[in-house]
Design a protein around this motif. Structure first.
Motif, PDB file in Angstrom:
ATOM      1  N   GLY A  19       0.804  -1.210   0.000  1.00 33.12           N
ATOM      2  CA  GLY A  19       0.000   0.000   0.000  1.00 33.12           C
ATOM      3  C   GLY A  19       0.841   1.267   0.000  1.00 33.12           C
ATOM      4  O   GLY A  19       0.461   2.274  -0.586  1.00 33.12           O
ATOM      5  N   LEU A  20       1.972   1.234   0.684  1.00 31.19           N
ATOM      6  CA  LEU A  20       2.981   2.301   0.598  1.00 31.19           C
ATOM      7  C   LEU A  20       4.000   1.832  -0.430  1.00 31.19           C
ATOM      8  O   LEU A  20       4.575   0.752  -0.279  1.00 31.19           O
ATOM      9  CB  LEU A  20       3.724   2.499   1.923  1.00 31.19           C
ATOM     10  CG  LEU A  20       3.024   3.158   3.091  1.00 31.19           C
ATOM     11  CD1 LEU A  20       3.926   3.133   4.321  1.00 31.19           C
ATOM     12  CD2 LEU A  20       2.651   4.566   2.766  1.00 31.19           C
ATOM     13  N   THR A  21       4.221   2.621  -1.455  1.00 34.09           N
ATOM     14  CA  THR A  21       5.218   2.287  -2.462  1.00 34.09           C
ATOM     15  C   THR A  21       6.138   3.477  -2.597  1.00 34.09           C
ATOM     16  O   THR A  21       5.675   4.578  -2.931  1.00 34.09           O
ATOM     17  CB  THR A  21       4.568   1.976  -3.820  1.00 34.09           C
ATOM     18  OG1 THR A  21       3.642   0.893  -3.640  1.00 34.09           O
ATOM     19  CG2 THR A  21       5.592   1.574  -4.854  1.00 34.09           C
ATOM     20  N   GLY A  22       7.402   3.300  -2.255  1.00 30.88           N
ATOM     21  CA  GLY A  22       8.342   4.401  -2.344  1.00 30.88           C
ATOM     22  C   GLY A  22       9.504   4.203  -1.407  1.00 30.88           C
ATOM     23  O   GLY A  22       9.755   3.100  -0.911  1.00 30.88           O
ATOM     24  N   THR A  23      10.209   5.308  -1.160  1.00 28.55           N
ATOM     25  CA  THR A  23      11.430   5.273  -0.367  1.00 28.55           C
ATOM     26  C   THR A  23      11.375   6.335   0.720  1.00 28.55           C
ATOM     27  O   THR A  23      10.885   7.439   0.490  1.00 28.55           O
ATOM     28  CB  THR A  23      12.653   5.526  -1.272  1.00 28.55           C
ATOM     29  OG1 THR A  23      12.659   4.545  -2.309  1.00 28.55           O
ATOM     30  CG2 THR A  23      13.949   5.419  -0.499  1.00 28.55           C
ATOM     31  N   ALA A  24      11.893   5.983   1.888  1.00 27.67           N
ATOM     32  CA  ALA A  24      12.033   6.930   2.991  1.00 27.67           C
ATOM     33  C   ALA A  24      13.511   7.052   3.335  1.00 27.67           C
ATOM     34  O   ALA A  24      14.209   6.046   3.442  1.00 27.67           O
ATOM     35  CB  ALA A  24      11.241   6.471   4.211  1.00 27.67           C
ATOM     36  N   PHE A  30       5.576  12.692   2.916  1.00 31.58           N
ATOM     37  CA  PHE A  30       5.288  13.147   4.276  1.00 31.58           C
ATOM     38  C   PHE A  30       6.444  12.728   5.170  1.00 31.58           C
ATOM     39  O   PHE A  30       7.313  11.951   4.766  1.00 31.58           O
ATOM     40  CB  PHE A  30       3.961  12.580   4.812  1.00 31.58           C
ATOM     41  CG  PHE A  30       3.834  11.090   4.693  1.00 31.58           C
ATOM     42  CD1 PHE A  30       4.335  10.236   5.661  1.00 31.58           C
ATOM     43  CD2 PHE A  30       3.201  10.539   3.586  1.00 31.58           C
ATOM     44  CE1 PHE A  30       4.209   8.859   5.539  1.00 31.58           C
ATOM     45  CE2 PHE A  30       3.067   9.169   3.459  1.00 31.58           C
ATOM     46  CZ  PHE A  30       3.575   8.327   4.436  1.00 31.58           C
ATOM     47  N   VAL A  31       6.442  13.248   6.392  1.00 31.55           N
ATOM     48  CA  VAL A  31       7.479  12.945   7.374  1.00 31.55           C
ATOM     49  C   VAL A  31       6.905  12.018   8.446  1.00 31.55           C
ATOM     50  O   VAL A  31       5.803  12.260   8.949  1.00 31.55           O
ATOM     51  CB  VAL A  31       8.019  14.247   8.023  1.00 31.55           C
ATOM     52  CG1 VAL A  31       8.949  13.938   9.188  1.00 31.55           C
ATOM     53  CG2 VAL A  31       8.715  15.095   6.983  1.00 31.55           C
ATOM     54  N   LEU A  32       7.666  10.979   8.782  1.00 31.74           N
ATOM     55  CA  LEU A  32       7.315  10.074   9.879  1.00 31.74           C
ATOM     56  C   LEU A  32       8.232  10.337  11.069  1.00 31.74           C
ATOM     57  O   LEU A  32       9.455  10.423  10.905  1.00 31.74           O
ATOM     58  CB  LEU A  32       7.474   8.611   9.459  1.00 31.74           C
ATOM     59  CG  LEU A  32       6.442   8.070   8.491  1.00 31.74           C
ATOM     60  CD1 LEU A  32       6.880   6.705   7.965  1.00 31.74           C
ATOM     61  CD2 LEU A  32       5.080   7.966   9.164  1.00 31.74           C
ATOM     62  N   LEU A  33       7.655  10.465  12.258  1.00 30.96           N
ATOM     63  CA  LEU A  33       8.397  10.673  13.490  1.00 30.96           C
ATOM     64  C   LEU A  33       8.320   9.403  14.324  1.00 30.96           C
ATOM     65  O   LEU A  33       7.222   8.929  14.632  1.00 30.96           O
ATOM     66  CB  LEU A  33       7.800  11.852  14.272  1.00 30.96           C
ATOM     67  CG  LEU A  33       8.349  12.077  15.672  1.00 30.96           C
ATOM     68  CD1 LEU A  33       9.827  12.430  15.616  1.00 30.96           C
ATOM     69  CD2 LEU A  33       7.557  13.170  16.374  1.00 30.96           C
ATOM     70  N   GLN A  58      11.740  10.842   5.839  1.00 33.78           N
ATOM     71  CA  GLN A  58      11.010  11.597   4.829  1.00 33.78           C
ATOM     72  C   GLN A  58      10.637  10.628   3.715  1.00 33.78           C
ATOM     73  O   GLN A  58      11.502  10.163   2.981  1.00 33.78           O
ATOM     74  CB  GLN A  58      11.857  12.752   4.302  1.00 33.78           C
ATOM     75  CG  GLN A  58      12.124  13.766   5.395  1.00 33.78           C
ATOM     76  CD  GLN A  58      12.734  15.036   4.856  1.00 33.78           C
ATOM     77  OE1 GLN A  58      12.408  15.476   3.765  1.00 33.78           O
ATOM     78  NE2 GLN A  58      13.620  15.621   5.638  1.00 33.78           N
ATOM     79  N   PHE A  59       9.352  10.293   3.653  1.00 40.86           N
ATOM     80  CA  PHE A  59       8.827   9.337   2.666  1.00 40.86           C
ATOM     81  C   PHE A  59       8.429  10.070   1.393  1.00 40.86           C
ATOM     82  O   PHE A  59       7.781  11.121   1.445  1.00 40.86           O
ATOM     83  CB  PHE A  59       7.613   8.605   3.246  1.00 40.86           C
ATOM     84  CG  PHE A  59       6.928   7.709   2.258  1.00 40.86           C
ATOM     85  CD1 PHE A  59       7.406   6.435   2.018  1.00 40.86           C
ATOM     86  CD2 PHE A  59       5.818   8.147   1.550  1.00 40.86           C
ATOM     87  CE1 PHE A  59       6.790   5.607   1.085  1.00 40.86           C
ATOM     88  CE2 PHE A  59       5.189   7.334   0.619  1.00 40.86           C
ATOM     89  CZ  PHE A  59       5.679   6.050   0.394  1.00 40.86           C
ATOM     90  N   GLN A  60       8.798   9.489   0.242  1.00 44.76           N
ATOM     91  CA  GLN A  60       8.352   9.975  -1.070  1.00 44.76           C
ATOM     92  C   GLN A  60       7.881   8.768  -1.861  1.00 44.76           C
ATOM     93  O   GLN A  60       8.589   7.760  -1.931  1.00 44.76           O
ATOM     94  CB  GLN A  60       9.499  10.659  -1.828  1.00 44.76           C
ATOM     95  CG  GLN A  60       9.885  12.008  -1.270  1.00 44.76           C
ATOM     96  CD  GLN A  60       8.781  13.035  -1.447  1.00 44.76           C
ATOM     97  OE1 GLN A  60       8.154  13.128  -2.493  1.00 44.76           O
ATOM     98  NE2 GLN A  60       8.542  13.819  -0.409  1.00 44.76           N
ATOM     99  N   GLY A  61       6.699   8.868  -2.427  1.00 42.19           N
ATOM    100  CA  GLY A  61       6.165   7.758  -3.205  1.00 42.19           C
ATOM    101  C   GLY A  61       4.669   7.873  -3.325  1.00 42.19           C
ATOM    102  O   GLY A  61       4.149   8.946  -3.650  1.00 42.19           O
TER     103      GLY A  61
END
Length: 134
Positions: free
Chosen positions: A39-44, A79-82, A67-70
Motif C-alpha cells: 500500500g505504501l510504495t516508495g522510499t524513505a 510526508f514525514v514520519l516521526l 522523509q517518505f516519497q512515493g
C-alpha cells in the motif's frame, strides 16, 4: 480510517557523531533508507539517534525522522514520519510512529496517521492507518 499494508527493507549506515562525555551513556547516529512495497510504495530517507545502557542487551531509547516519497494506495506525494521508541533488555518496549502534522505533499497533503511495524522471520511488515481530507 484507511489502512495500507505491506513490507519494507531497511538499510542502516552509521554516521559521525560528537564524542561521548565521561560518564554518559553510549549514543549512536545512523542514516536510514527504507524501500516500501504494498500500500505504501516508495522510499524513505532518515536519521536515527539512539542511546542505551553500557551493557549489551540493556535498555535503550531512540528517535528517528523519515522523509517518505512515493505513493499511498496510488496517491502520489510525501510526508514525514516521526519515531519514538524504547526497548528493554527483556525484549519489551514501546514504539510510536506518527505522521508529522502538515508535512503531506502532492495528493497526500493533509495526511495524518500512525505506522505500526512488526518483524517476523527477518521480514519487516507495516500497517499504516491514515486519513486524508475529503
Amino acid at each position: 480510517m484507511h489502512h495500507a499494508t505491506g513490507t519494507f527493507e531497511v538499510s542502516i549506515t552509521p554516521e559521525a557523531q560528537a564524542p561521548a562525555t565521561e560518564g554518559a551513556l553510549p549514543t549512536s547516529r545512523m542514516g536510514l533508507v527504507k524501500h516500501f512495497s504494498g500500500g505504501l510504495t516508495g522510499t524513505a530517507h532518515g536519521t536515527m539517534l539512539a542511546a542505551g545502557a553500557p551493557k549489551p542487551g540493556a535498555a535503550a531509547a531512540y528517535v528517528a525522522i523519515d522523509q517518505f516519497q512515493g505513493s499511498v494506495d496510488g496517491k502520489a506525494g510525501g510526508f514525514v514520519l516521526l519515531h519514538q521508541g524504547t526497548m528493554t533488555k527483556a525484549g519489551g518496549g514501546d514504539l510510536t510512529i506518527t505522521v508529522a502534522p502538515d508535512t503531506g505533499t502532492g495528493a497526500l497533503a493533509g495526511i495524518a496517521g500512525t505506522l505500526g511495524i512488526t518483524v517476523e522471520g527477518g521480514v519487516h511488515r507495516y500497517d499504516f492507518a491514515y486519513t486524508l481530507p475529503e
